[in-house]
Design a protein around this motif. Structure first.
Motif, mmCIF file in Angstrom:
data_model
loop_
_atom_site.group_PDB
_atom_site.id
_atom_site.type_symbol
_atom_site.label_atom_id
_atom_site.label_comp_id
_atom_site.label_asym_id
_atom_site.label_seq_id
_atom_site.Cartn_x
_atom_site.Cartn_y
_atom_site.Cartn_z
ATOM 1 N N LEU A 111 -1.265 5.784 1.984
ATOM 2 C CA LEU A 111 -0.419 5.606 2.836
ATOM 3 C C LEU A 111 -0.873 5.582 4.250
ATOM 4 C CD1 LEU A 111 2.467 7.755 1.192
ATOM 5 C CD2 LEU A 111 2.464 5.164 1.549
ATOM 6 N N PHE A 112 -1.904 6.260 4.664
ATOM 7 C CA PHE A 112 -2.395 6.749 6.025
ATOM 8 C C PHE A 112 -3.147 5.125 6.204
ATOM 9 C CE2 PHE A 112 -2.138 11.297 5.882
ATOM 10 C CZ PHE A 112 -1.286 11.378 6.857
ATOM 11 N N GLU A 113 -3.913 4.684 5.179
ATOM 12 C CA GLU A 113 -4.625 3.476 5.377
ATOM 13 C C GLU A 113 -3.633 2.313 5.791
ATOM 14 O OE1 GLU A 113 -7.810 2.192 5.245
ATOM 15 O OE2 GLU A 113 -8.664 4.300 5.015
ATOM 16 N N LYS A 114 -2.340 2.295 5.057
ATOM 17 C CA LYS A 114 -1.653 0.989 5.345
ATOM 18 C C LYS A 114 -0.624 1.409 6.213
ATOM 19 C CE LYS A 114 -1.267 -1.953 2.978
ATOM 20 N NZ LYS A 114 -1.918 -3.149 3.407
ATOM 21 N N GLN A 115 -0.648 2.447 7.051
ATOM 22 C CA GLN A 115 0.069 2.991 7.974
ATOM 23 C C GLN A 115 1.589 2.974 7.945
ATOM 24 O OE1 GLN A 115 -1.238 0.391 11.143
ATOM 25 N NE2 GLN A 115 -3.224 0.934 11.310
ATOM 26 N N VAL A 116 1.905 3.573 6.784
ATOM 27 C CA VAL A 116 3.197 3.608 6.182
ATOM 28 C C VAL A 116 3.527 4.979 6.593
ATOM 29 C CG1 VAL A 116 4.768 3.670 4.158
ATOM 30 C CG2 VAL A 116 2.807 2.021 4.217
ATOM 31 N N GLU A 117 4.906 5.070 7.223
ATOM 32 C CA GLU A 117 5.429 6.042 7.674
ATOM 33 C C GLU A 117 5.992 7.059 6.330
ATOM 34 O OE1 GLU A 117 8.386 6.394 10.634
ATOM 35 O OE2 GLU A 117 6.790 5.378 12.022
ATOM 36 N N PHE A 118 5.762 8.160 6.063
ATOM 37 C CA PHE A 118 6.491 8.719 4.739
ATOM 38 C C PHE A 118 6.728 10.329 5.083
ATOM 39 C CE2 PHE A 118 1.712 9.683 4.968
ATOM 40 C CZ PHE A 118 1.820 11.027 4.728
ATOM 41 N N GLN A 119 7.699 10.855 4.233
ATOM 42 C CA GLN A 119 7.977 12.294 4.220
ATOM 43 C C GLN A 119 7.389 12.959 3.090
ATOM 44 O OE1 GLN A 119 12.351 13.006 3.790
ATOM 45 N NE2 GLN A 119 12.029 15.248 3.875
ATOM 46 N N VAL B 127 10.058 6.277 2.850
ATOM 47 C CA VAL B 127 8.890 6.635 1.703
ATOM 48 C C VAL B 127 8.870 8.074 1.440
ATOM 49 C CG1 VAL B 127 6.653 6.572 0.823
ATOM 50 C CG2 VAL B 127 7.593 4.376 1.839
ATOM 51 N N LYS B 128 8.990 8.798 0.528
ATOM 52 C CA LYS B 128 9.005 10.110 0.292
ATOM 53 C C LYS B 128 7.902 10.532 -1.014
ATOM 54 C CE LYS B 128 13.909 11.348 1.390
ATOM 55 N NZ LYS B 128 15.027 12.181 0.832
ATOM 56 N N ASP C 144 10.692 5.037 -2.864
ATOM 57 C CA ASP C 144 11.065 4.179 -1.471
ATOM 58 C C ASP C 144 12.389 3.732 -1.666
ATOM 59 O OD1 ASP C 144 10.469 2.251 -3.064
ATOM 60 O OD2 ASP C 144 8.336 1.882 -2.292
ATOM 61 N N GLN C 145 12.652 2.521 -1.365
ATOM 62 C CA GLN C 145 13.779 2.007 -1.318
ATOM 63 C C GLN C 145 14.238 1.381 -2.933
ATOM 64 O OE1 GLN C 145 11.721 0.937 0.905
ATOM 65 N NE2 GLN C 145 12.489 0.563 2.778
ATOM 66 N N GLU C 146 13.209 1.379 -3.561
ATOM 67 C CA GLU C 146 13.361 0.747 -4.994
ATOM 68 C C GLU C 146 13.864 1.964 -5.958
ATOM 69 O OE1 GLU C 146 12.276 -2.116 -5.600
ATOM 70 O OE2 GLU C 146 11.341 -2.431 -3.751
ATOM 71 N N LYS C 147 14.523 1.338 -7.002
ATOM 72 C CA LYS C 147 15.444 2.254 -7.672
ATOM 73 C C LYS C 147 14.721 3.369 -8.421
ATOM 74 C CE LYS C 147 18.669 2.070 -11.610
ATOM 75 N NZ LYS C 147 19.246 1.183 -12.542
ATOM 76 N N ASP C 148 13.432 2.675 -9.124
ATOM 77 C CA ASP C 148 12.710 3.769 -10.108
ATOM 78 C C ASP C 148 11.564 4.503 -9.345
ATOM 79 O OD1 ASP C 148 14.098 2.896 -12.351
ATOM 80 O OD2 ASP C 148 12.857 1.157 -12.544
ATOM 81 N N VAL D 143 0.009 -0.805 -1.679
ATOM 82 C CA VAL D 143 -0.699 -2.003 -1.188
ATOM 83 C C VAL D 143 0.077 -3.468 -1.177
ATOM 84 C CG1 VAL D 143 -2.821 -3.422 -1.368
ATOM 85 C CG2 VAL D 143 -2.860 -0.942 -1.414
ATOM 86 N N ASP D 144 0.498 -3.499 -2.586
ATOM 87 C CA ASP D 144 1.408 -4.923 -2.344
ATOM 88 C C ASP D 144 2.856 -4.939 -1.677
ATOM 89 O OD1 ASP D 144 -0.377 -5.936 -4.392
ATOM 90 O OD2 ASP D 144 0.598 -5.221 -6.105
ATOM 91 N N LYS D 145 3.457 -3.654 -1.598
ATOM 92 C CA LYS D 145 4.674 -3.474 -0.943
ATOM 93 C C LYS D 145 4.609 -3.789 0.740
ATOM 94 C CE LYS D 145 9.039 -0.930 -0.502
ATOM 95 N NZ LYS D 145 9.885 -1.841 -0.898
ATOM 96 N N PHE D 146 3.356 -3.101 1.133
ATOM 97 C CA PHE D 146 3.277 -3.075 2.397
ATOM 98 C C PHE D 146 1.928 -4.041 2.922
ATOM 99 C CE2 PHE D 146 5.455 0.921 1.427
ATOM 100 C CZ PHE D 146 6.408 0.781 2.273
ATOM 101 N N LYS D 147 2.004 -5.203 2.361
ATOM 102 C CA LYS D 147 0.908 -5.832 2.415
ATOM 103 C C LYS D 147 0.508 -6.510 3.670
ATOM 104 C CE LYS D 147 3.071 -10.184 0.666
ATOM 105 N NZ LYS D 147 3.220 -11.283 -0.461
#
Length: 225
Positions: free
Chosen positions: A22-30, A4-5, A60-64, A77-81
């Protein structure tokens, strides 16, 4: 390398909203720090994603790529549910609908007057010769609009810990960036203090670890891309 950027300035309220999520969902990001005001001087690869000069881009990995903070938060929220805070959009259709109602209130009723007040009371005075360059709206009118919203919130929070019930959700999170700035302005801080339930609510949501991390990032002087 994080998948995730987030492109944007950590001082941007739009960027801050996404980082908190992102922090709430504990998602690593740049975080690719950029100056939102440099327009066409930004990196060509960033201009491809931000053709309209948006202050924020999420990829993220999605195209758009996505550029609207609330839409990004819903996507995260939906992607990292299955990780981090699983209550941000509720459990089930009814809870989600209630949260969406308060998200809509934030976007349509709270954000417009609060953004105007933050800009003209805090940011505009730092712009050289701003009185001659920027047409100021009616601050009194925006204060009235904000006060009207705060009264509604105060009534709601009299019987609920958070806006959508007794769990912290995106409805609360979405208020964090603008309210943080409003609390730094004496006259708007006093408006919040006059509503006991709103004051209690702000004290509760502003001390969350996710938001404290965002504040620390915002304090860092960013190298601009």
């Amino acid at each position: 390398m994080a998948s995730v950027k987030v492109f944007g300035s950590p001082a941007s309220t739009e960027v801050q909203r996404v980082l908190a999520c992102l922090f709430e969902k504990q998602v690593e990001f740049q975080l690719v720090k950029m100056d939102s005001f440099r327009g066409q001087k930004r990196m060509p690869e960033c201009l491809k994603m931000q053709p309209g000069g948006e202050a924020l881009t999420y990829q993220d990995q999605e195209k758009d790529a996505l550029v609207e903070s609330r839409a990004i938060c819903r996507h995260v929220v939906d992607k990292f549910k299955n990780q981090g805070n699983r209550e941000l959009l509720g459990q089930g259709s009814l809870e989600r609908a209630l949260i969406e109602q308060w998200l809509e209130t934030e976007a349509q009723k709270f954000d417009p007057p609060s953004s105007e007040l933050v800009f003209y009371l805090s940011i505009a005075p730092t712009i050289p010769d701003y009185l001659n360059r920027i047409e100021s709206p009616s601050l009194d009118e925006n204060k009235k609009k904000l006060e009207k919203v705060l009264k509604v919130y105060d009534q709601r929070l009299a019987d609920n810990t958070f806006l959508a019930g007794n769990k912290f959700t995106l409805a609360d999170l979405s208020h964090l960036p603008n309210t943080e700035l409003l609390m730094q302005i004496k006259e708007t801080r006093e408006m919040f203090s006059q509503h006991a339930n709103v004051k209690r609510w702000w004290g509760e949501i502003s001390k969350r670890e996710s938001w404290q991390k965002v504040i620390e990032i915002a304090k860092q002087a960013p190298p601009m891309a």
